[in-house]
Design an enzyme around this catalytic site. Structure first.
Site, short mmCIF file in Angstrom:
data_model
loop_
_atom_site.label_atom_id
_atom_site.label_comp_id
_atom_site.label_asym_id
_atom_site.label_seq_id
_atom_site.Cartn_x
_atom_site.Cartn_y
_atom_site.Cartn_z
N LYS A 88 1.81 5.89 4.64
CA LYS A 88 2.48 7.20 4.59
C LYS A 88 1.77 8.22 5.48
O LYS A 88 2.41 8.94 6.24
CB LYS A 88 2.52 7.73 3.14
CG LYS A 88 3.21 6.81 2.15
CD LYS A 88 3.31 7.44 0.77
CE LYS A 88 1.97 7.69 0.08
NZ LYS A 88 1.23 6.47 -0.29
N ARG A 115 4.76 12.24 -7.23
CA ARG A 115 4.29 10.95 -7.72
C ARG A 115 4.71 10.72 -9.17
O ARG A 115 4.38 9.67 -9.73
CB ARG A 115 2.77 10.91 -7.66
CG ARG A 115 2.21 10.16 -6.43
CD ARG A 115 0.73 10.40 -6.45
NE ARG A 115 -0.11 9.44 -5.83
CZ ARG A 115 -0.68 9.60 -4.63
NH1 ARG A 115 -0.39 10.63 -3.89
NH2 ARG A 115 -1.53 8.71 -4.19
N ARG A 133 -9.80 0.22 5.64
CA ARG A 133 -9.40 1.53 6.20
C ARG A 133 -10.58 2.47 6.42
O ARG A 133 -11.47 2.56 5.59
CB ARG A 133 -8.41 2.17 5.23
CG ARG A 133 -8.05 3.59 5.52
CD ARG A 133 -6.76 3.99 4.87
NE ARG A 133 -6.89 4.33 3.47
CZ ARG A 133 -5.88 4.78 2.73
NH1 ARG A 133 -4.68 4.93 3.26
NH2 ARG A 133 -6.06 5.08 1.47
N ARG A 190 -12.92 6.55 2.41
CA ARG A 190 -12.65 7.29 1.18
C ARG A 190 -13.36 6.66 0.00
O ARG A 190 -13.43 5.44 -0.13
CB ARG A 190 -11.14 7.30 0.92
CG ARG A 190 -10.42 8.27 1.81
CD ARG A 190 -8.93 8.19 1.70
NE ARG A 190 -8.41 8.04 0.34
CZ ARG A 190 -7.12 8.12 0.03
NH1 ARG A 190 -6.23 8.35 0.98
NH2 ARG A 190 -6.72 7.95 -1.20
N ARG A 235 -5.08 2.62 -8.92
CA ARG A 235 -4.09 3.37 -8.13
C ARG A 235 -2.77 2.61 -8.07
O ARG A 235 -1.69 3.21 -8.12
CB ARG A 235 -4.64 3.62 -6.72
CG ARG A 235 -5.72 4.69 -6.72
CD ARG A 235 -6.63 4.56 -5.53
NE ARG A 235 -6.03 4.99 -4.29
CZ ARG A 235 -6.52 4.66 -3.08
NH1 ARG A 235 -7.59 3.90 -2.96
NH2 ARG A 235 -5.93 5.10 -2.00
P1 AMP Z 1 -3.67 9.89 -1.65
O1 AMP Z 1 -4.52 10.43 -0.54
O2 AMP Z 1 -2.24 10.33 -1.56
O3 AMP Z 1 -3.81 8.41 -1.81
O4 AMP Z 1 -4.24 10.56 -2.98
C1 AMP Z 1 -5.57 10.34 -3.40
C2 AMP Z 1 -5.72 10.68 -4.88
O5 AMP Z 1 -5.40 12.07 -5.09
C3 AMP Z 1 -4.78 9.93 -5.81
O6 AMP Z 1 -5.28 8.65 -6.17
C4 AMP Z 1 -4.72 10.88 -7.00
O7 AMP Z 1 -5.91 10.83 -7.76
C5 AMP Z 1 -4.69 12.24 -6.31
N1 AMP Z 1 -3.32 12.67 -5.98
C6 AMP Z 1 -2.79 12.86 -4.74
N2 AMP Z 1 -1.51 13.27 -4.80
C7 AMP Z 1 -1.20 13.33 -6.12
C8 AMP Z 1 -0.02 13.66 -6.84
N3 AMP Z 1 1.12 14.02 -6.21
N4 AMP Z 1 -0.07 13.62 -8.19
C9 AMP Z 1 -1.21 13.29 -8.85
N5 AMP Z 1 -2.35 12.94 -8.23
C10 AMP Z 1 -2.36 12.96 -6.87
#
Ligand code: AMP
Length: 214
Positions: free
Chosen positions: A13, A88, A127, A161, A172
């Site tokens: 994404k 989400r 990654r 990360r 996740r």
């Molecule tokens: P991402 O970079 O999108 O993979 O997000 C990393 C982490 O941030 C996720 O595993 C969640 O802990 C938190 N996070 C990001 N976006 C959301 C969301 N829309 N709702 C809840 N937690 C989020």
């Protein structure tokens, strides 16, 4: 045009959102990036979400909806918004529908990026990203340059990360299937869903997304 990129962690994404920003003057709104920035700058909210994020769980709806609301109020929408990693949960999806309606806007497309789970594990554990410009690398398919400098901006700040490890990835993925995947049906029922094959090479996926948007 406002779009949502929907898919599990590692589906690509963020990579595709960056291509759309470059190619179409769109604005990427990534709640993951906003939360990581809050952690880096050490805000109270950043401290509160750190452990939840590292474990791979979702932070509360209130927090992420608040972040998106702020961004929508503060950012001129130029070529439109790309929602990356948001919504989400169903509550977030309803909140987003209300927010865009308040702005007199709508969500034009929801693009589901479908990828199988084995590919996700392989992608995520390989990654890395540039800590300066956010360019995404993969140890196997797009390795960090041998001269140690990001090919996009020249920085030497290669980062991985904290949540890109197998334990947190399992959580996740579970969060995705339990809390986020119902959004596929939700947007299908709203007539907004299109699926692309997220397993292809970066440019192939970009081409599929372009055919949805155009
Ligand atoms: P991402 O970079 O999108 O993979 O997000 C990393 C982490 O941030 C996720 O595993 C969640 O802990 C938190 N996070 C990001 N976006 C959301 C969301 N829309 N709702 C809840 N937690 C989020």
């Amino acid at each position: 045009m406002n779009i949502i990129l929907l898919g599990p962690p590692g589906a690509g994404k963020g990579t595709q959102a960056r291509k759309l920003v470059d190619g179409r003057d769109m604005v990427q709104l990534s709640t993951g990036d906003m939360l990581r920035a809050a952690r880096t700058s050490g805000t109270a909210m950043g401290k509160k979400v750190a452990a939840v994020m590292d474990a791979g769980n979702l932070v509360t709806d209130d927090i992420v909806i608040g972040l998106i609301r702020e961004q929508l109020e503060d950012t001129s929408h130029a070529g439109g918004f790309i929602f990356d990693g948001f919504p989400r949960t169903l509550a977030q999806a309803d909140a987003l529908a209300e927010l865009v309606a308040e702005m007199g806007q709508k969500i034009h497309h929801v693009v589901e990026m479908a990828v199988d789970d084995d590919a996700l594990v392989a992608r995520i554990t390989a990654r890395s990203t540039c800590g300066e410009c956010g360019e995404v690398y993969n140890d196997n398919t797009k390795p960090w340059p041998a001269d140690g400098k990001c090919a996009n901006c020249g920085s030497t700040n290669q980062t991985r990360r904290a949540d890109d490890n197998e334990d947190s990835l399992k959580t996740r993925l579970m969060a995705y299937y339990k809390q986020t995947s119902p959004l596929v049906g939700y947007y299908y029922a709203k007539g907004q869903l299109s699926a692309v094959n997220g397993l292809g090479a970066m440019d192939e996926v970009a081409g599929e997304i372009a055919s949805v948007l155009d």
